[in-house]
Design an enzyme around this catalytic site. Structure first.
Site, PDB file in Angstrom:
ATOM      1  N   CYS A 116       0.817  -1.222   0.000  1.00 47.25           N
ATOM      2  CA  CYS A 116       0.000   0.000   0.000  1.00 47.25           C
ATOM      3  C   CYS A 116       0.848   1.268   0.000  1.00 47.25           C
ATOM      4  CB  CYS A 116      -0.933   0.013   1.201  1.00 47.25           C
ATOM      5  SG  CYS A 116      -1.969  -1.429   1.243  1.00 47.25           S
ATOM      6  N   HIS A 254      -3.127   6.773   3.559  1.00 42.97           N
ATOM      7  CA  HIS A 254      -3.608   5.510   2.989  1.00 42.97           C
ATOM      8  C   HIS A 254      -4.935   5.171   3.673  1.00 42.97           C
ATOM      9  CE1 HIS A 254      -4.059   1.519   1.691  1.00 42.97           C
ATOM     10  NE2 HIS A 254      -3.599   0.938   2.783  1.00 42.97           N
ATOM     11  N   ASN A 284     -10.170  -0.483   1.513  1.00 47.16           N
ATOM     12  CA  ASN A 284      -8.721  -0.372   1.318  1.00 47.16           C
ATOM     13  C   ASN A 284      -8.387  -0.811  -0.108  1.00 47.16           C
ATOM     14  OD1 ASN A 284      -5.959  -0.722   1.272  1.00 47.16           O
ATOM     15  ND2 ASN A 284      -5.850  -1.815   3.224  1.00 47.16           N
TER      16      ASN A 284
HETATM   17  N1  ACO Z   1     -17.166  -9.342  11.399  1.00 43.05           N
HETATM   18  C1  ACO Z   1     -17.410  -9.668  12.665  1.00 43.05           C
HETATM   19  N2  ACO Z   1     -16.451 -10.046  13.508  1.00 43.05           N
HETATM   20  C2  ACO Z   1     -15.185 -10.076  13.054  1.00 43.05           C
HETATM   21  C3  ACO Z   1     -14.865  -9.749  11.734  1.00 43.05           C
HETATM   22  C4  ACO Z   1     -15.930  -9.369  10.880  1.00 43.05           C
HETATM   23  N3  ACO Z   1     -15.738  -9.019   9.599  1.00 43.05           N
HETATM   24  N4  ACO Z   1     -13.545  -9.875  11.562  1.00 43.05           N
HETATM   25  C5  ACO Z   1     -13.025 -10.267  12.737  1.00 43.05           C
HETATM   26  N5  ACO Z   1     -14.035 -10.403  13.646  1.00 43.05           N
HETATM   27  C6  ACO Z   1     -13.936 -10.805  15.036  1.00 43.05           C
HETATM   28  C7  ACO Z   1     -12.736 -11.673  15.318  1.00 43.05           C
HETATM   29  O1  ACO Z   1     -13.017 -13.020  15.025  1.00 43.05           O
HETATM   30  C8  ACO Z   1     -12.522 -11.442  16.778  1.00 43.05           C
HETATM   31  O2  ACO Z   1     -13.419 -12.223  17.510  1.00 43.05           O
HETATM   32  P1  ACO Z   1     -12.970 -12.966  18.880  1.00 43.05           P
HETATM   33  O3  ACO Z   1     -12.596 -11.848  19.807  1.00 43.05           O
HETATM   34  O4  ACO Z   1     -14.183 -13.722  19.257  1.00 43.05           O
HETATM   35  O5  ACO Z   1     -11.795 -13.788  18.490  1.00 43.05           O
HETATM   36  C9  ACO Z   1     -12.932  -9.980  16.978  1.00 43.05           C
HETATM   37  O6  ACO Z   1     -13.751  -9.652  15.833  1.00 43.05           O
HETATM   38  C10 ACO Z   1     -11.763  -9.025  17.039  1.00 43.05           C
HETATM   39  O7  ACO Z   1     -10.857  -9.362  15.993  1.00 43.05           O
HETATM   40  P2  ACO Z   1      -9.554  -8.546  15.758  1.00 43.05           P
HETATM   41  O8  ACO Z   1      -8.844  -9.056  14.552  1.00 43.05           O
HETATM   42  O9  ACO Z   1      -8.785  -8.434  17.051  1.00 43.05           O
HETATM   43  O10 ACO Z   1     -10.214  -7.127  15.407  1.00 43.05           O
HETATM   44  P3  ACO Z   1      -9.552  -5.734  15.352  1.00 43.05           P
HETATM   45  O11 ACO Z   1     -10.243  -4.833  16.257  1.00 43.05           O
HETATM   46  O12 ACO Z   1      -8.050  -5.790  15.391  1.00 43.05           O
HETATM   47  O13 ACO Z   1      -9.954  -5.299  13.845  1.00 43.05           O
HETATM   48  C11 ACO Z   1      -9.004  -5.169  11.678  1.00 43.05           C
HETATM   49  C12 ACO Z   1      -9.532  -6.091  12.765  1.00 43.05           C
HETATM   50  C13 ACO Z   1     -10.112  -4.260  11.211  1.00 43.05           C
HETATM   51  C14 ACO Z   1      -8.493  -6.032  10.527  1.00 43.05           C
HETATM   52  C15 ACO Z   1      -7.846  -4.316  12.235  1.00 43.05           C
HETATM   53  O14 ACO Z   1      -6.938  -5.131  12.929  1.00 43.05           O
HETATM   54  C16 ACO Z   1      -7.115  -3.539  11.178  1.00 43.05           C
HETATM   55  O15 ACO Z   1      -7.656  -2.669  10.542  1.00 43.05           O
HETATM   56  N6  ACO Z   1      -5.795  -3.819  11.009  1.00 43.05           N
HETATM   57  C17 ACO Z   1      -4.990  -3.124  10.046  1.00 43.05           C
HETATM   58  C18 ACO Z   1      -5.245  -3.709   8.714  1.00 43.05           C
HETATM   59  C19 ACO Z   1      -4.651  -2.904   7.600  1.00 43.05           C
HETATM   60  O16 ACO Z   1      -4.606  -1.701   7.643  1.00 43.05           O
HETATM   61  N7  ACO Z   1      -4.233  -3.639   6.598  1.00 43.05           N
HETATM   62  C20 ACO Z   1      -3.845  -3.074   5.391  1.00 43.05           C
HETATM   63  C21 ACO Z   1      -2.414  -2.831   5.334  1.00 43.05           C
HETATM   64  S1  ACO Z   1      -2.079  -2.153   3.824  1.00 43.05           S
HETATM   65  C22 ACO Z   1      -1.589  -3.295   2.623  1.00 43.05           C
HETATM   66  O17 ACO Z   1      -0.439  -3.360   2.275  1.00 43.05           O
HETATM   67  C23 ACO Z   1      -2.634  -4.144   1.969  1.00 43.05           C
END
Ligand code: ACO
Length: 327
Positions: A116, A254, A284
């Site tokens: 990204c 981003h 994203n």
């Molecule tokens: N719907 C409902 N529940 C979900 C979903 C969903 N779509 N996805 C995950 N959950 C659940 C998980 O299973 C977990 O449940 P549990 O506690 O029972 O195990 C809970 O929600 C929390 O999961 P986390 O992964 O800890 O959620 P978090 O608050 O960290 O959010 C997210 C996840 C949105 C992916 C976040 O971590 C994030 O945005 N990270 C950065 C990602 C990013 O920017 N990536 C791009 C990089 S750029 C590139 O090069 C492509």
């Protein structure tokens, strides 16, 4: 700081495929909810490429708009750099496919892989090429990440969208690129990747059955990395440009997650109404996200010629990049 031979932006353009996938659509596909996606990410919908539409097709459309904006013909372009993590093929480069389709017969063409952060990385390479003697370089960030997402995996499929954005870089009389910061930490290469399909793990029936051909991500770790690196790289680029954050008219981060952007606003000390955000509509879009947001800001009449911009990207690699420029 300013000199008469500044290098900057001659034209901008973006393209998003027509098909829209909303959070309500996703509720029917995986165990998720509109409420979870909006609160955890800020995303409400994303656009997806049609069957048969590849990254080069989106890239060509964005490139044509950038060329039109710059009032240039394809044959006036000296090089095409395509930033993408979802290329049409492992080889040849997506940039070569775009070059052929545009008829940019005088252009060198190559891809750049920096996740990204790719668009900003590619802009700095374009800057260097112009400094070294080329006149006009076309930079394209284009992605069809939907092809590499496991649509049964709720933790990743809700996040991404397809799009392309492009910029033509060359000599400008006013403004231009003032400073940047690029970085990488390859120790984090496992945090965001496609495991199978490359030379380390060629595709087999077994790894396909285990979904290793799809994108995998350690979301929380990438989140923590992003929150830590954004102010660091943003401040370095400001310092190199001899700018203060108060000098910036628009921060274009981003567009990955609204909570990451909130943390960036806080740590950089920038006013909220100077931050351009459109991730609620596109999700994203990786290397396309910054030029897409930038182009949309211009089309909405918010971002204007002469505005001072701070672009900040982070992503797979791990990589990061920031750039300060006068548009
Ligand atoms: N719907 C409902 N529940 C979900 C979903 C969903 N779509 N996805 C995950 N959950 C659940 C998980 O299973 C977990 O449940 P549990 O506690 O029972 O195990 C809970 O929600 C929390 O999961 P986390 O992964 O800890 O959620 P978090 O608050 O960290 O959010 C997210 C996840 C949105 C992916 C976040 O971590 C994030 O945005 N990270 C950065 C990602 C990013 O920017 N990536 C791009 C990089 S750029 C590139 O090069 C492509």
């Amino acid at each position: 700081m300013k000199d008469s031979s500044q290098i900057g932006i001659l034209g901008l353009g973006a393209y998003v495929p027509k098909r829209v996938l909303t959070n309500l659509d996703l509720e029917k596909m995986v165990d998720t909810s509109d409420e979870w996606i909006v609160t955890r990410t800020g995303i409400k919908q994303r656009h997806l490429a049609s069957p048969g539409e590849a990254s080069s097709d989106l890239g060509v459309k964005a490139a044509k708009k950038a060329l039109e904006d710059a009032k240039l013909k394809p044959e006036e372009i000296d090089a095409i750099i395509t930033a993408t993590l979802s290329p049409d093929h492992i080889f040849p480069s997506t940039a070569c496919l775009i070059q052929g389709e545009l008829g940019a017969e005088n252009a060198a063409a190559f891809d750049l892989g920096a996740g990204c952060s790719g668009f900003i990385y590619a802009c700095t390479v374009a800057y260097g090429l112009v400094k070294a003697g080329m006149e006009k370089v076309l930079v394209i960030g284009t992605e069809t990440i939907s092809r590499f997402v496991n649509w049964q995996e709720r933790s990743t499929c809700v996040l991404f969208g397809d799009a392309a954005g492009a910029a033509v870089i060359g000599r400008v009389k006013e403004g231009g690129i003032y400073g940047w910061d690029l970085g990488a930490d390859g120790r984090g290469h496992d945090l965001l990747k496609i495991n199978a399909g490359g030379s380390r793990e060629p595709l087999t029936a077994e790894n396909i059955a285990s979904n290793r051909q799809f994108l995998s991500m350690s979301g929380p770790e990438v989140f923590r990395f992003a929150v830590r690196i954004i102010p660091k790289t943003g401040k370095k680029a400001l310092e190199k440009a001899n700018f203060e954050i108060e000098d910036i008219d628009w921060l274009i981060p981003h567009q990955a997650n609204s909570r990451i952007i909130e943390a960036a606003i806080e740590s950089l000390g920038i006013e909220r109404d100077k931050v351009f955000v459109n991730l609620e509509r596109y999700g994203n879009t990786s290397a396309a996200s910054i030029p897409l947001a930038w182009t949309e800001g211009v089309l909405e009449g918010k971002i204007k010629r002469g505005d001072k911009l701070l672009l900040i990207g982070f992503g797979a690699g791990l990589t990061w990049a920031a750039m300060v420029l006068e548009y």
